[in-house]
Structure formats: structure tokens, C-alpha cells
Design a protein around this motif. Structure first.
Motif, PDB file in Angstrom:
ATOM      1  N   GLY A 118       0.432  -1.072   0.026  1.00 30.77           N
ATOM      2  CA  GLY A 118       0.096   0.220  -0.064  1.00 30.77           C
ATOM      3  C   GLY A 118       0.740   1.234   0.279  1.00 30.77           C
ATOM      4  N   ALA A 119       1.149   1.458   1.380  1.00 28.72           N
ATOM      5  CA  ALA A 119       2.214   3.046   1.478  1.00 28.72           C
ATOM      6  C   ALA A 119       3.861   2.562   0.386  1.00 28.72           C
ATOM      7  N   GLY A 120       3.942   1.571  -0.122  1.00 32.61           N
ATOM      8  CA  GLY A 120       5.079   0.840  -0.493  1.00 32.61           C
ATOM      9  C   GLY A 120       6.261   0.498   1.123  1.00 32.61           C
ATOM     10  N   GLN A 121       5.985   0.287   1.782  1.00 35.43           N
ATOM     11  CA  GLN A 121       6.968   0.172   3.149  1.00 35.43           C
ATOM     12  C   GLN A 121       7.387  -2.012   2.578  1.00 35.43           C
ATOM     13  N   HIS A 122       5.844  -2.034   3.165  1.00 27.61           N
ATOM     14  CA  HIS A 122       6.328  -3.532   2.536  1.00 27.61           C
ATOM     15  C   HIS A 122       6.863  -4.004   1.341  1.00 27.61           C
ATOM     16  N   GLY A 123       6.847  -3.513   0.276  1.00 26.33           N
ATOM     17  CA  GLY A 123       7.969  -3.575  -0.957  1.00 26.33           C
ATOM     18  C   GLY A 123       9.515  -3.725  -0.607  1.00 26.33           C
ATOM     19  N   VAL A 124       9.629  -2.454  -0.373  1.00 28.38           N
ATOM     20  CA  VAL A 124      10.558  -2.298  -0.481  1.00 28.38           C
ATOM     21  C   VAL A 124      11.284  -3.202   0.660  1.00 28.38           C
ATOM     22  N   ALA A 125      10.526  -3.960   1.851  1.00 33.92           N
ATOM     23  CA  ALA A 125      11.379  -4.377   2.882  1.00 33.92           C
ATOM     24  C   ALA A 125      11.178  -5.743   2.187  1.00 33.92           C
ATOM     25  N   LEU A 126      10.181  -6.148   1.281  1.00 32.80           N
ATOM     26  CA  LEU A 126      10.393  -7.521   0.116  1.00 32.80           C
ATOM     27  C   LEU A 126      10.931  -7.060  -1.128  1.00 32.80           C
ATOM     28  N   ALA A 127      11.560  -6.269  -1.522  1.00 35.19           N
ATOM     29  CA  ALA A 127      12.659  -6.059  -1.853  1.00 35.19           C
ATOM     30  C   ALA A 127      13.844  -6.325  -1.467  1.00 35.19           C
ATOM     31  N   ILE A 139       6.248  -6.866  -6.767  1.00 35.51           N
ATOM     32  CA  ILE A 139       5.424  -6.032  -5.780  1.00 35.51           C
ATOM     33  C   ILE A 139       4.452  -5.239  -7.485  1.00 35.51           C
ATOM     34  N   HIS A 140       2.711  -5.898  -5.916  1.00 35.50           N
ATOM     35  CA  HIS A 140       1.840  -5.695  -6.840  1.00 35.50           C
ATOM     36  C   HIS A 140       1.359  -3.741  -5.925  1.00 35.50           C
ATOM     37  N   MET A 141       1.284  -2.905  -6.901  1.00 38.80           N
ATOM     38  CA  MET A 141       0.720  -1.865  -5.987  1.00 38.80           C
ATOM     39  C   MET A 141      -0.187  -0.984  -6.838  1.00 38.80           C
ATOM     40  N   ARG A 171      -8.169   1.551  -7.338  1.00 37.61           N
ATOM     41  CA  ARG A 171      -6.828   0.794  -7.623  1.00 37.61           C
ATOM     42  C   ARG A 171      -5.322   1.402  -6.282  1.00 37.61           C
ATOM     43  N   SER A 172      -5.903   0.473  -5.439  1.00 32.32           N
ATOM     44  CA  SER A 172      -5.411   0.592  -4.284  1.00 32.32           C
ATOM     45  C   SER A 172      -4.844  -0.330  -3.231  1.00 32.32           C
ATOM     46  N   LEU A 173      -4.932  -0.528  -2.117  1.00 28.07           N
ATOM     47  CA  LEU A 173      -4.172  -1.707  -1.040  1.00 28.07           C
ATOM     48  C   LEU A 173      -4.922  -2.871  -1.558  1.00 28.07           C
ATOM     49  N   LYS A 174      -6.333  -2.916  -2.167  1.00 27.17           N
ATOM     50  CA  LYS A 174      -7.153  -4.490  -1.015  1.00 27.17           C
ATOM     51  C   LYS A 174      -7.118  -4.224  -3.411  1.00 27.17           C
ATOM     52  N   GLU A 175      -7.343  -3.766  -3.909  1.00 31.73           N
ATOM     53  CA  GLU A 175      -7.244  -3.939  -5.705  1.00 31.73           C
ATOM     54  C   GLU A 175      -5.529  -4.857  -5.959  1.00 31.73           C
ATOM     55  N   ALA A 176      -4.468  -4.725  -4.909  1.00 30.57           N
ATOM     56  CA  ALA A 176      -2.964  -4.900  -5.377  1.00 30.57           C
ATOM     57  C   ALA A 176      -3.335  -6.251  -4.493  1.00 30.57           C
ATOM     58  N   HIS A 305     -11.129   5.067   2.270  1.00 35.18           N
ATOM     59  CA  HIS A 305     -10.405   6.119   2.472  1.00 35.18           C
ATOM     60  C   HIS A 305      -9.747   6.776   3.748  1.00 35.18           C
ATOM     61  N   THR A 306      -8.134   7.458   3.317  1.00 38.14           N
ATOM     62  CA  THR A 306      -7.201   7.372   4.942  1.00 38.14           C
ATOM     63  C   THR A 306      -6.014   8.075   3.850  1.00 38.14           C
ATOM     64  N   VAL A 307      -6.001   9.770   4.531  1.00 36.61           N
ATOM     65  CA  VAL A 307      -5.006   9.535   4.308  1.00 36.61           C
ATOM     66  C   VAL A 307      -3.594   8.730   4.178  1.00 36.61           C
ATOM     67  N   ALA A 308      -3.064   7.434   5.161  1.00 37.60           N
ATOM     68  CA  ALA A 308      -2.319   6.790   4.964  1.00 37.60           C
ATOM     69  C   ALA A 308      -1.858   5.512   4.018  1.00 37.60           C
ATOM     70  N   SER A 309      -1.588   5.659   3.305  1.00 39.77           N
ATOM     71  CA  SER A 309      -1.774   4.473   2.097  1.00 39.77           C
ATOM     72  C   SER A 309      -1.769   3.310   2.335  1.00 39.77           C
ATOM     73  N   GLY A 310      -0.577   2.772   3.774  1.00 41.41           N
ATOM     74  CA  GLY A 310      -1.103   1.589   4.580  1.00 41.41           C
ATOM     75  C   GLY A 310      -2.190   0.865   5.555  1.00 41.41           C
TER      76      GLY A 310
END
Length: 402
Positions: A118-127, A139-141, A171-176, A305-310
Motif C-alpha cells: 500500500g504505502a510501499g514499505q512492505h514492497g521496499v522491505a520485500l525487495a 510487487i503489486h501496487m 486502484r489501492s491496497l485491496k486491488e493490489a 479512504h485514508t490519508v495513509a496508504s498503508g
């Protein structure tokens, strides 16, 4: 007394009436393989020793607990402390389970790691884990999150990951998650779907909690050493809920410690304006497990909706649904404006720029401090805000109007 962590979930992955594994037939043998592999290596001295070495010499653990003296004085009342997962390598708690999932994949003979973010932190960590173990990474985002979290997209690509933009639905976390599951079905023989939170089919809610347990173990020991007693209140933001389960697990058997999960209220309590699943959701199934779900008029997962993508997810980890049901954890909310105020306050008064996700926990502490004089509040600062600064300053300026 038998420890809660030793008895929950049951052998089939149920936390009371939540959890389980509802899988399409093609995935059942692959998740069985994951369950059996985890059951074996989680008790292996070699696995534990290698993971401890990685955490100490690569991740930089233990992360400290910091006393937020200036913020405490600003708010009045309770004394506020933070478990500094923003100082974990890659800037968030996510690497705790990603390195462990990479070890698991290595044990299973897999050559690729894949996940949603979502916010990309998990994607960065997994990469990061994939680079460390010499594996491919996919990574799907969601496209909305790609635009909001551009620095993390750049980091994933620099680390060698293939970033797959998700353009359907919200086009957010659920769909990813949906997109990644579809891609995983065709690659399950050679890849591990390293789910990024305490969600998904069994064994992931338990497995990710176990890998994040290090946060709670460290925090409990550190707080006792600093103050001579346990905190009165422990709080963390909750989307899927991995950082929260990490710190809660260290205090779950301490009846004197109040545990608080902070959900994102977004812009209002109207459906579609928030992602506060426990506060407004109902029992349902999502992504192969039973939990609380925000539903639309047709009974499908609702837009959030939330301002925080994660935190942008219409479900929640099944263990959180269970802990809410039995009353062990108190769940509350912070809205976008409160989170943004906390983001600016922690930056200016403590020299710590928090992730927007973590800012929801900071907002809770700021709100509750005045009402709890003489008490202590420990928050899990689950990540740093480097990924958010461009979006926040371009959208909201530097906080002078908040």
C-alpha cells in the motif's frame, strides 16, 4: 497461566470465530506446503540463529524506545514514549517479517518473492529481502498509491523489484492484493506470496504476528529498564494490523496494560470516507479469511479512504477482530486532520518525521495524554515519513494552517 500466544490461534488458524483459510482449489496444496514448512523451521535452532544474526547485523535491531519529552510537555498529563521502528533498516517494521519470509522461501527452495503493498514499505522491505537472498521480486501496487508514494516506488526499482501497477477498481491496497493473488496462482511452484500484514489465509496471520513479536519483546524489556514498570497504555495504528500485533504481543498477558488500536477515520464516518473496519465493519470474508469487513450495499468490500496508504484496507487482521470481540484491545479512531497535526507536531517538537500511518498512533497519544495525568503511553512508531514528505507538503504545505 498458559500464554495467550501459545494457545491462539488454533491448529487450523482460527482466532475464535475469525481466521481460517478459504482458498481456491489450485492454491490449497501450496498453502499446505507453507504451513508445514513454517511449522518445521519455526522450531529450528538453525533458522532462529540465522534470523537473529540478520536482525542484529543487517536490520540494526534492537530498535530503541525514546521518551518524547517535548511532546509530553506540549500535551500535558501522561508521559509519551515511542518504540522506534522507524529506525529499523528500510524505515519501518515491515522488514521484521520480510527477512523471515525470505528465509522461509529459501528453506522451501523458492526463487521468487512476491507481494502487495500500500504505502510501499512492505514492497521496499520485500525487495530488500529478495536482494539479500538473491531472489526475484514482484510487487503489486495500486496506481493511486504509486502516485502518492513515489519515493518508495523508486526504492523498490533500485533494489531490483518489478513493480506492477494496479489500475482496476479503487486502484489501492485491496486491488493490489487481488492482483497479486491472481499472478501468484500461475507462479506458486517457484514463488512465495509474502503477505504483508497479519491478514490472508492461515498461516499468515499467525506467522506474521510471530515474526513481528520481536517488537513487543524488545519494547517490554526496554520500558522496564527505563522506568522500572510497565506502561499504562500501549497504542499502535491498525490497517491490516501487523505493527500493532507486534507490539501488543509483548504485553498481551499483562492485564495491567491497556492496549489500544487506532484506526483511520479519514474525512468522516460515512462509508467510503474512512477505513475504520473494526469501528464500522461487520463479519465477512475477504482474501481467503474470515474477519470484520467494511461492506457496501451489495455486501461487497466497500471503497475506503485514508490519508495513509498503508491503512487503506476494507478488512482487518482476524486476530484484531478476535481481540476486539473478547475486549482485550480497545479500538478507537483518528481522522486525517488529527494524523496530519500529529505528523507536523512530532516533526517539529521531537525531530522525528513519522509515517502517516504511525501518525495515527501519535494523534491518539496527544489526544489521550491530557486526560491521563501521571500515566505512561507507549506508542509503536511503525515507520518514518520520508515516503510521505513530498505528498504532504505538496498537498497540505508545512502545517501552518492546521
Amino acid at each position: 497461566m498458559t500464554s495467550y500466544l501459545k494457545t491462539t490461534p488454533d491448529k487450523d488458524g482460527w482466532f475464535g470465530s475469525y481466521g481460517g483459510a478459504m482458498l481456491p482449489p489450485p492454491l490449497e496444496p501450496h498453502f499446505k506446503e507453507i504451513r508445514e514448512a513454517y511449522a518445521k523451521i519455526s522450531k529450528s535452532a538453525d533458522f532462529i540463529a540465522e534470523l537473529r544474526l540478520i536482525r542484529k547485523h543487517f536490520q540494526g535491531r534492537p530498535t530503541p524506545v525514546s521518551y518524547l519529552k517535548n511532546l509530553s510537555a506540549l500535551c500535558g498529563g501522561a508521559q509519551i514514549y515511542a518504540k522506534r521502528e522507524d529506525l529499523n533498516h528500510t524505515g519501518a517494521h515491515k522488514l521484521n517479517h520480510c527477512m523471515a519470509e525470505g528465509l522461509l522461501a529459501k528453506f522451501m527452495g523458492k526463487t521468487k518473492l512476491m507481494a502487495e503493498t500500500g504505502a510501499g514499505q512492505h514492497g521496499v522491505a520485500l525487495a530488500t529481502a529478495a536482494a539479500y537472498f538473491g531472489m526475484e521480486c514482484e510487487i503489486h501496487m495500486g496506481e493511486i498509491d504509486i502516485a502518492k508514494e513515489a519515493p518508495n516506488v523508486t526504492r523498490m526499482k533500485l533494489l531490483g523489484a518489478t513493480v506492477v501497477p494496479v489500475s482496476f477498481g479503487g486502484r489501492s491496497l485491496k486491488e493490489a492484493v487481488d492482483s497479486c493473488f491472481q499472478s501468484y496462482i500461475a507462479q506458486a511452484d517457484t514463488a512465495l506470496f509474502a503477505i504483508g500484514s497479519v491478514v490472508g489465509p492461515h498461516p499468515f496471520p499467525r506467522m506474521v504476528r510471530d515474526f513481528q513479536h520481536v517488537i513487543g519483546v524488545e519494547a517490554r524489556e526496554q520500558f522496564l529498564e527505563m522506568t522500572g514498570e510497565l506502561p499504562d497504555m500501549v497504542a499502535a495504528c491498525v490497517g491490516g494490523g501487523s505493527n500493532a500485533m507486534g507490539i501488543f504481543s509483548g504485553f498481551i498477558d499483562d492485564a495491567s496494560v491497556g492496549l489500544y488500536g487506532v484506526e483511520p477515520l479519514g474525512t468522516s464516518s460515512n462509508l467510503g470516507d474512512h477505513a475504520a473496519t473494526i469501528s464500522f465493519g461487520e463479519d465477512g470474508d475477504i482474501h481467503g479469511f474470515r474477519t470484520l469487513v467494511l461492506k457496501d450495499a451489495n455486501g461487497e468490500p466497500a471503497p475506503v479512504h485514508t490519508v495513509a496508504s498503508g491503512l487503506d484496507y476494507p478488512g482487518v487482521g482476524p486476530e484484531h477482530a478476535h481481540l476486539h470481540k473478547i475486549g482485550r484491545v480497545h479500538y478507537t479512531t483518528a481522522d486525517d486532520k488529527e494524523a496530519l497535526k500529529a505528523f507536523y507536531a512530532l516533526s517539529r517538537h521531537e525531530g522525528i518525521i513519522p509515517a502517516l500511518e504511525s501518525a495515527h498512533a501519535v494523534a491518539f497519544a496527544m489526544r489521550e495524554a491530557a486526560a491521563n495525568p501521571g500515566r505512561s503511553i507507549l506508542i509503536n512508531l511503525s515507520g518514518r515519513g520520508d515516503k510521505d514528505i513530498d505528498y504532504v507538503t505538496q498537498t497540505y504545505g508545512f502545517g501552518t494552517d492546521l
